[in-house]
Design an enzyme around this catalytic site. Structure first.
Site, PDB file in Angstrom:
ATOM      1  CG  ASP A   1     -16.913  -3.500  85.956  1.00  0.00           C
ATOM      2  OD1 ASP A   1     -18.049  -3.810  85.573  1.00  0.00           O
ATOM      3  OD2 ASP A   1     -16.648  -3.206  87.137  1.00  0.00           O
TER       4      ASP A   1
ATOM      5  CD  GLU B   1     -21.790  -3.483  83.013  1.00  0.00           C
ATOM      6  OE1 GLU B   1     -22.710  -4.158  83.459  1.00  0.00           O
ATOM      7  OE2 GLU B   1     -20.929  -2.956  83.734  1.00  0.00           O
TER       8      GLU B   1
ATOM      9  CG  ASP C   1     -14.952  -4.358  90.261  1.00  0.00           C
ATOM     10  OD1 ASP C   1     -16.163  -4.611  90.246  1.00  0.00           O
ATOM     11  OD2 ASP C   1     -14.407  -3.637  91.119  1.00  0.00           O
TER      12      ASP C   1
END
Ligand SMILES: [Zn+2]
Length: 465
Positions: A222, A314, A396
């Site tokens: 992340d 991501e 996170d």
């Protein structure tokens, strides 16, 4: 080793150079020759385009317009060879590779513009090539033919016309590969960057195939600003914030620069010696920030790519996030896009795979324990608390674990499952898909900001990377 244990990649090796004043002048001259050829070609192409546009406006039929001229590199080179005795009577002073550098850049710029206009080229629209200026363009010259060699002492390189150039560090890593026959030098580019000259060898390298330390393990990454990266293992990579650290120093130098006598093109005033000196200091300070950042990112991505079989990140809309002026500087400093780029090729080198989660996958809002998707989660909530199963976890780490869990849902192995650029369109949504964005509210290339919390967007948009 046979071909099966080898992986052929294009890789570059960059070394800093120590140049004598004579050598530096020769390089500046070569870069100038490249710029001359580029600007000459661009001027000629623009003249023909303008002429045709004017003739069309007079109503001259299409067949009788001024003939077009070739935009390809061979065509430009032929035209240059005809014109050079007149436009550049000094052309013999520099290697033909210098003119080729400029014309190649022009041919590629024109092709990118044409492909972008016809929709053949993805990404942001490419503009029409612009003239290069002595002040603003990076001096560079590329050699593709002739004597390109690393000397036996590994401290010198030999390039056509320029001769022996001294290196700042030993080139043994590349020299060993060349001697063992696992690397072939395709070209050498000499370029000035941050006040220093570098030579960069583009090579075709046969890398030994290898596997990561934990080939079956998946790690979710992340990316953020508070911490540069939070891994699903719970490891936190702090954000070094090199630019934030250096910003005071950069401001001080810039302020000093503004008080000195700079160049003024309207009054044709030359810069003072002090201004030039200060300019060099500022350039070096910026280069140092860039070097620190590059070093940190390479260490992070190498650790990830050599450690885990699967890495899930991501698909961040960096271009959109940069439109937030309050955060743009810190986002640029973090280098999200660079992390993604490095992971893409390093997972290939080290035998792992990179998975990219859909841009609208709610990694932060999903509970990594039971899969419930929250409709609202404020950015200020640093701890994820699930009301369904009672899970309490760092925000996170929760997001990173959701990303890691996605790896199990994607079948197959090898980096071919997903291309490095496009998002995985098949990422499943654990929760119900929320309100769709109305078509037309976002256009390709203008997907802009991340949608507000609690809303996902029309999935067609994921292809707009
Ligand atoms: Zn839960």
């Amino acid at each position: 080793m046979g071909h099966r244990d080898r992986l052929s990649v294009i890789q570059s090796y960059r070394f800093a150079l120590y140049l004598s004043p004579v050598q530096e002048r020769a390089l500046v001259g070569h870069a100038g020759a490249a710029r001359k050829a580029y600007n000459w070609g661009l001027k000629r192409i623009k003249a023909v385009m303008d002429q045709r546009a004017a003739e069309r406006s007079y109503g001259i039929p299409e067949g009788q317009l001024t003939a077009t001229i070739g935009w390809s590199l061979p065509a430009l080179r032929r035209a240059w060879n005809v014109a050079k005795p007149v436009v550049a009577p000094w052309w013999r002073d520099y290697s033909k590779e210098a003119y080729n550098t400029g014309l190649d850049a022009l041919a590629r710029g024109l092709r990118n513009w044409a492909d972008s206009r016809s929709g053949k080229r993805a990404g942001r629209p490419a503009g029409f090539p612009r003239f290069k200026s002595r002040r603003r363009s990076t001096p560079a010259v590329r050699f593709t033919t002739g004597t390109i060699r690393i000397e036996h002492d590994r401290k010198h390189v030999t390039l056509p016309r320029l001769g022996r150039l001294k290196l700042h560090e030993s080139a043994r890593k590349l020299a060993r590969r060349v001697e063992a026959g696992t690397a072939r030098i395709l070209s050498a580019t000499v370029r000035r960057d941050g006040g220093r000259w570098y030579v960069s060898f583009t090579c075709e390298v046969e890398r030994a195939k290898c596997t990561p330390a934990c080939p079956d393990a998946a790690v979710g990454v992340d990316l953020g600003l508070q911490h540069l990266a939070v891994l699903s293992t719970g490891d936190v990579v702090p954000n070094p914030g090199h630019l934030d650290t250096a910003i005071g120093k950069l401001r001080r130098i810039s302020r000093g620069l503004s008080r000195k006598v700079g160049p003024d093109r309207r009054t044709r005033r030359d810069a003072s010696k002090r201004w030039c000196r200060n300019q060099t200091v500022l350039g070096r300070a910026h280069a140092r920030v860039a070097n620190l950042r590059r070093d940190g990112l390479h260490k992070l991505t190498t650790t990830l790519a050599t450690g885990y079989g699967t890495i899930v990140v991501e698909d961040l809309n960096v271009a959109g996030m940069l439109r937030n002026r309050r955060l743009a500087r810190r986002i640029s400093d973090a280098g999200f896009a660079e992390i993604r780029r490095q992971l893409t090729y390093k997972t290939r080198w080290y035998g792992g795979r990179l998975l990219v989660a859909d841009r609208w996958y709610p990694s932060s809002k999903t509970c990594s324990g039971c899969g419930t998707v929250k409709t609202k989660l404020a950015l200020s909530e640093r701890t994820f608390t699930c009301t369904t199963c009672g899970l309490i976890l760092d925000r996170d780490v929760n997001a990173a674990q959701n990303l890691a869990a996605l790896a199990a849902t994607v079948a197959g192995s090898g980096s071919e499952t997903l291309n490095g650029r496009g998002a995985d369109r098949k990422t499943p949504h654990p929760g119900p898909v929320a309100v769709k964005r109305l078509p037309g509210t976002a256009t390709v290339g203008k997907t802009g900001t991340v949608p507000p919390q609690g809303r996902t967007s029309n999935h067609v948009l994921t292809s707009a990377t």
